[in-house]
Design a protein around this motif. Structure first.
Motif: not given
Length: 192
Positions: A49, A131-133
């Protein structure tokens, strides 16, 4: 008695992962990440992430590939520096005298000085608040020969991977061998 700490970013320890990417101009970058780990056996996948504000976030989306290099206990200072400095402001490979080796199976660089490297193709993204995973399929695992056990598999003690302890903000490393997984449980006596 357990004391409630409320909702926290806690799981300890977590591996320190140095995420390598190329940008659109093929400039190599590496960032430190601790929010991630294995997430699928078949196909073998790892998730990491990353905050949207990072240079790595954009590069991951543009290139569709990344690497994860695992630093050792002795490389704690290097790993921490990588996490403190933005790739937008400084070439971290040059600043630390590290080798940005191009992946053989993916279009991303890795830290050659680290004993273990995973090469990943981006397969999925998931927006998760801050966050971006990024889920990458593991295309190859590279391990220094001196970190392999006699049976040819990575030896955790020889790898000596660096780990991070959230909340207390400390680095640690694995200790001694405890027991063989999928075997020690067979020796446990069940309660009647």
């Amino acid at each position: 008695m357990k004391i409630s700490l409320g909702p926290q970013t806690f799981l300890s320890p977590v591996p320190v992962m140095l995420v390598g990417t190329f940008d659109v101009d093929r400039k190599p970058n590496v960032m430190a990440a601790a929010w991630g780990g294995l997430c699928s056996s078949q196909p073998p996948c790892l998730a990491v992430s990353v905050r949207r504000s990072t240079w790595t976030h954009r590069a991951l989306l543009e290139r569709g590939a990344f690497t994860v290099s695992l630093p050792t206990r002795a490389q704690a200072g290097m790993a921490d520096f990588i996490g403190l400095v933005s790739g937008k402001a400084e070439d971290k490979f040059a600043a630390l005298g590290l080798t940005a080796s191009a992946g053989e199976h993916v279009d991303a660089p890795y830290v050659a000085e680290c004993p273990v490297v995973l090469e990943l193709l981006l397969r999925h993204t998931l927006e998760l608040g801050s966050h971006t995973q990024f889920v990458g399929e593991i295309m190859d695992v590279k391990v220094n020969r001196d970190c392999l056990s006699p049976d040819g598999l990575p030896d955790p003690v020889r790898v000596d991977a660096l780990h991070y302890a959230p909340l207390v903000n400390e680095y640690c490393a694995l200790g001694d061998f405890v027991a063989r997984a999928f075997a020690v449980g067979k020796t446990v006596k069940r309660q009647s």
